[in-house]
Motif scaffolding. Structure first.
Motif, PDB file in Angstrom:
ATOM      1  N   VAL A  24       0.866  -1.180   0.000  1.00 43.08           N
ATOM      2  CA  VAL A  24       0.000   0.000   0.000  1.00 43.08           C
ATOM      3  C   VAL A  24       0.902   1.230   0.000  1.00 43.08           C
ATOM      4  O   VAL A  24       1.998   1.212   0.560  1.00 43.08           O
ATOM      5  CB  VAL A  24      -0.961   0.051   1.215  1.00 43.08           C
ATOM      6  N   TYR A  33      -4.031  -0.345  -4.176  1.00 43.42           N
ATOM      7  CA  TYR A  33      -2.809  -0.052  -3.413  1.00 43.42           C
ATOM      8  C   TYR A  33      -2.893   1.269  -2.653  1.00 43.42           C
ATOM      9  O   TYR A  33      -2.054   1.539  -1.803  1.00 43.42           O
ATOM     10  CB  TYR A  33      -1.590   0.013  -4.344  1.00 43.42           C
ATOM     11  N   TYR A 109       1.068 -11.660  -2.487  1.00 40.01           N
ATOM     12  CA  TYR A 109      -0.151 -11.290  -1.780  1.00 40.01           C
ATOM     13  C   TYR A 109       0.144 -11.242  -0.295  1.00 40.01           C
ATOM     14  O   TYR A 109       0.734 -12.174   0.255  1.00 40.01           O
ATOM     15  CB  TYR A 109      -1.269 -12.305  -2.088  1.00 40.01           C
ATOM     16  N   GLY A 112      -3.481  -8.509   3.352  1.00 44.34           N
ATOM     17  CA  GLY A 112      -3.902  -7.264   4.001  1.00 44.34           C
ATOM     18  C   GLY A 112      -2.998  -6.773   5.117  1.00 44.34           C
ATOM     19  O   GLY A 112      -3.306  -5.791   5.795  1.00 44.34           O
ATOM     20  N   ARG A 115      -1.727  -2.986   4.804  1.00 40.24           N
ATOM     21  CA  ARG A 115      -2.790  -2.012   5.054  1.00 40.24           C
ATOM     22  C   ARG A 115      -3.121  -1.957   6.550  1.00 40.24           C
ATOM     23  O   ARG A 115      -3.261  -0.886   7.136  1.00 40.24           O
ATOM     24  CB  ARG A 115      -4.042  -2.359   4.233  1.00 40.24           C
ATOM     25  N   ARG A 116      -3.205  -3.122   7.186  1.00 36.62           N
ATOM     26  CA  ARG A 116      -3.494  -3.145   8.628  1.00 36.62           C
ATOM     27  C   ARG A 116      -2.389  -2.464   9.421  1.00 36.62           C
ATOM     28  O   ARG A 116      -2.657  -1.777  10.412  1.00 36.62           O
ATOM     29  CB  ARG A 116      -3.691  -4.589   9.108  1.00 36.62           C
TER      30      ARG A 116
END
Length: 133
Positions: A24, A33, A109, A112, A115-116
């Protein structure tokens, strides 16, 4: 050779993301992103920067590679597999927005995680009254 000296503070920008779902960046214009920069409550100063650095180091598995006023380059090792992720924060030229970029070094991948991590940092800084929601 003496190597290159990285520019101070805001003389550069953070990269956007490669075309993998492991990153991100507030510099990215691609929805997958893109992440909002962290909006500061007051223009950055030495004391708020010290708190920001402390909160970054409080992130799970974090260690600082390089830091100077308004910029930090951090490696975070995941607690599950110990994979390294890179986190960068850079103050905007207005001194009121902290641009952020977080990317997994391995794999396409990140489930997440990046982002977290950025959202965790944002919420910690809001709690400390350094950032606003």
């Amino acid at each position: 050779s003496t190597g290159t000296v990285p520019p101070a503070g805001t003389d550069f920008t953070l990269d956007s993301c490669p075309p993998f779902l492991n990153c991100v960046s507030s510099s990215s214009t691609v929805g997958l992103y893109a992440i909002e920069p962290i909006q500061l409550a007051e223009p950055l100063n030495e004391s708020s920067w010290a708190i920001i650095q402390a909160e970054i180091l409080a992130l799970p598995g974090a260690s600082v590679n390089d830091a100077r006023f308004g910029y930090a380059d951090i490696t975070c090792h995941s607690d599950v597999f110990g994979f390294p992720d890179y986190l960068e924060v850079l103050i905007d030229s207005d001194m009121r927005r902290l641009n952020v970029r977080s990317q997994s070094l391995l794999g396409f991948y990140d489930m997440g995680v990046n982002r977290r991590r950025v959202e965790l940092l944002r919420s910690q800084l809001v709690e400390r009254r350094i950032a606003v929601d």
